[in-house]
Design a protein around this motif. Structure first.
Motif, mmCIF file in Angstrom:
data_model
loop_
_atom_site.group_PDB
_atom_site.id
_atom_site.type_symbol
_atom_site.label_atom_id
_atom_site.label_comp_id
_atom_site.label_asym_id
_atom_site.label_seq_id
_atom_site.Cartn_x
_atom_site.Cartn_y
_atom_site.Cartn_z
ATOM 1 N N LEU A 85 0.855 -1.180 0.000
ATOM 2 C CA LEU A 85 0.000 0.000 0.000
ATOM 3 C C LEU A 85 0.894 1.234 0.000
ATOM 4 O O LEU A 85 1.705 1.417 0.907
ATOM 5 N N VAL A 86 0.777 2.039 -1.050
ATOM 6 C CA VAL A 86 1.641 3.212 -1.212
ATOM 7 C C VAL A 86 0.803 4.485 -1.292
ATOM 8 O O VAL A 86 -0.388 4.433 -1.607
ATOM 9 N N TRP A 87 1.446 5.601 -1.024
ATOM 10 C CA TRP A 87 0.746 6.890 -1.056
ATOM 11 C C TRP A 87 1.341 7.846 -2.090
ATOM 12 O O TRP A 87 0.881 8.967 -2.238
ATOM 13 N N GLU A 88 2.378 7.392 -2.781
ATOM 14 C CA GLU A 88 2.991 8.181 -3.848
ATOM 15 C C GLU A 88 3.022 7.335 -5.105
ATOM 16 O O GLU A 88 3.508 6.201 -5.042
ATOM 17 N N PRO A 89 2.537 7.791 -6.213
ATOM 18 C CA PRO A 89 1.890 9.094 -6.343
ATOM 19 C C PRO A 89 0.512 9.087 -5.683
ATOM 20 O O PRO A 89 -0.149 8.048 -5.624
ATOM 21 N N GLN A 90 0.144 10.234 -5.198
ATOM 22 C CA GLN A 90 -1.166 10.378 -4.561
ATOM 23 C C GLN A 90 -2.251 10.182 -5.601
ATOM 24 O O GLN A 90 -2.160 10.682 -6.722
ATOM 25 N N TRP A 91 -3.293 9.426 -5.240
ATOM 26 C CA TRP A 91 -4.390 9.179 -6.161
ATOM 27 C C TRP A 91 -5.139 10.473 -6.453
ATOM 28 O O TRP A 91 -5.354 11.298 -5.565
ATOM 29 N N LYS A 92 -5.547 10.608 -7.713
ATOM 30 C CA LYS A 92 -6.364 11.754 -8.146
ATOM 31 C C LYS A 92 -7.472 11.214 -9.042
ATOM 32 O O LYS A 92 -7.282 10.210 -9.729
ATOM 33 N N PRO A 93 -8.609 11.887 -9.080
ATOM 34 C CA PRO A 93 -9.712 11.414 -9.917
ATOM 35 C C PRO A 93 -9.348 11.235 -11.389
ATOM 36 O O PRO A 93 -9.934 10.383 -12.062
ATOM 37 N N ASP A 94 -8.358 11.975 -11.896
ATOM 38 C CA ASP A 94 -8.017 11.808 -13.309
ATOM 39 C C ASP A 94 -7.298 10.487 -13.590
ATOM 40 O O ASP A 94 -7.055 10.142 -14.742
ATOM 41 N N MET A 95 -7.001 9.701 -12.539
ATOM 42 C CA MET A 95 -6.392 8.381 -12.713
ATOM 43 C C MET A 95 -7.434 7.318 -13.067
ATOM 44 O O MET A 95 -7.090 6.206 -13.444
ATOM 45 N N MET A 96 -8.710 7.674 -12.970
ATOM 46 C CA MET A 96 -9.777 6.721 -13.279
ATOM 47 C C MET A 96 -9.856 6.473 -14.781
ATOM 48 O O MET A 96 -9.536 7.348 -15.585
ATOM 49 N N SER A 97 -10.314 5.276 -15.137
ATOM 50 C CA SER A 97 -10.570 4.966 -16.542
ATOM 51 C C SER A 97 -11.760 5.799 -17.015
ATOM 52 O O SER A 97 -12.539 6.326 -16.217
ATOM 53 N N GLU A 98 -11.901 5.896 -18.332
ATOM 54 C CA GLU A 98 -13.041 6.630 -18.891
ATOM 55 C C GLU A 98 -14.363 5.990 -18.443
ATOM 56 O O GLU A 98 -15.335 6.678 -18.176
ATOM 57 N N ALA A 99 -14.377 4.651 -18.355
ATOM 58 C CA ALA A 99 -15.593 3.951 -17.918
ATOM 59 C C ALA A 99 -15.962 4.345 -16.492
ATOM 60 O O ALA A 99 -17.138 4.577 -16.183
ATOM 61 N N ALA A 100 -14.976 4.432 -15.615
ATOM 62 C CA ALA A 100 -15.240 4.820 -14.225
ATOM 63 C C ALA A 100 -15.708 6.260 -14.144
ATOM 64 O O ALA A 100 -16.653 6.579 -13.411
ATOM 65 N N LYS A 101 -15.070 7.138 -14.901
ATOM 66 C CA LYS A 101 -15.478 8.544 -14.904
ATOM 67 C C LYS A 101 -16.924 8.662 -15.366
ATOM 68 O O LYS A 101 -17.721 9.405 -14.776
ATOM 69 N N SER A 102 -17.272 7.919 -16.396
ATOM 70 C CA SER A 102 -18.638 7.960 -16.919
ATOM 71 C C SER A 102 -19.620 7.426 -15.881
ATOM 72 O O SER A 102 -20.683 8.009 -15.659
ATOM 73 N N GLN A 103 -19.224 6.309 -15.234
ATOM 74 C CA GLN A 103 -20.100 5.694 -14.225
ATOM 75 C C GLN A 103 -20.359 6.643 -13.071
ATOM 76 O O GLN A 103 -21.439 6.665 -12.496
ATOM 77 N N LEU A 104 -19.352 7.465 -12.739
ATOM 78 C CA LEU A 104 -19.499 8.413 -11.625
ATOM 79 C C LEU A 104 -19.964 9.789 -12.076
ATOM 80 O O LEU A 104 -19.998 10.726 -11.274
ATOM 81 N N GLY A 105 -20.321 9.915 -13.359
ATOM 82 C CA GLY A 105 -20.866 11.164 -13.853
ATOM 83 C C GLY A 105 -19.842 12.266 -14.023
ATOM 84 O O GLY A 105 -20.174 13.443 -13.904
ATOM 85 N N ARG A 106 -18.601 11.901 -14.323
ATOM 86 C CA ARG A 106 -17.542 12.910 -14.519
ATOM 87 C C ARG A 106 -17.306 13.173 -15.974
ATOM 88 O O ARG A 106 -17.210 12.366 -16.787
#
Length: 106
Positions: A85-106
Motif C-alpha cells: 500500500l503506497v501513497w505516492e503518487p497520490q491518487w487523483k480522480p483523473d487516474m480513473m478509466s473513462e468507464a469509471a469517470k462515466s459511471q461516476l458522472g464525470r
C-alpha cells in the motif's frame, strides 16, 4: 512492477481478478478507479502495488481482504498475496478509466 513469471500467470489475469474488487463507497472496481499501480507474479506470490483514494480511507481493511480473496479465488497457482500500500503518487480522480469517470458522472 509488471514483471511476470509466465508459468505462474500474467498481469492481465491479476487485473481481471482485481476488477471483482469494488469500492463499496463508489461502486466502481479498484482497477478502473486507478488504485492499482502495478502487479507482479513471482514464484506463486502475487504482488500488488496499490493505493487508496485517501490515506484515511475507512474501507482500507475491507478492500485489502477483498484483494486477497479475489486473487486467491481466481488465480489457481497463486500461493499467497502481498499488497504494498503506497501513497505516492497520490491518487487523483483523473487516474480513473473513462468507464469509471462515466459511471461516476464525470
Amino acid at each position: 512492477m509488471t514483471h511476470q513469471n509466465h508459468s505462474s500467470g500474467s498481469e492481465a489475469r491479476v487485473l481481471d481478478a482485481l476488477r471483482q474488487v469494488v469500492d463499496p463507497e463508489l461502486g466502481v472496481n479498484i482497477v478502473d478507479l486507478g488504485l492499482v499501480y502495478g502487479t507482479e507474479i513471482r514464484d506463486g506470490v502475487v504482488h500488488v502495488k496499490m493505493t487508496m483514494t485517501t490515506p484515511a480511507c475507512p474501507m482500507e481493511e475491507l478492500l485489502m481482504e477483498m484483494v486477497h480473496s479475489a486473487i486467491l479465488g481466481e488465480i489457481r497457482d497463486a500461493r499467497s498475496v502481498e499488497v504494498d500500500l503506497v501513497w505516492e503518487p497520490q491518487w487523483k480522480p483523473d487516474m480513473m478509466s473513462e468507464a469509471a469517470k462515466s459511471q461516476l458522472g464525470r
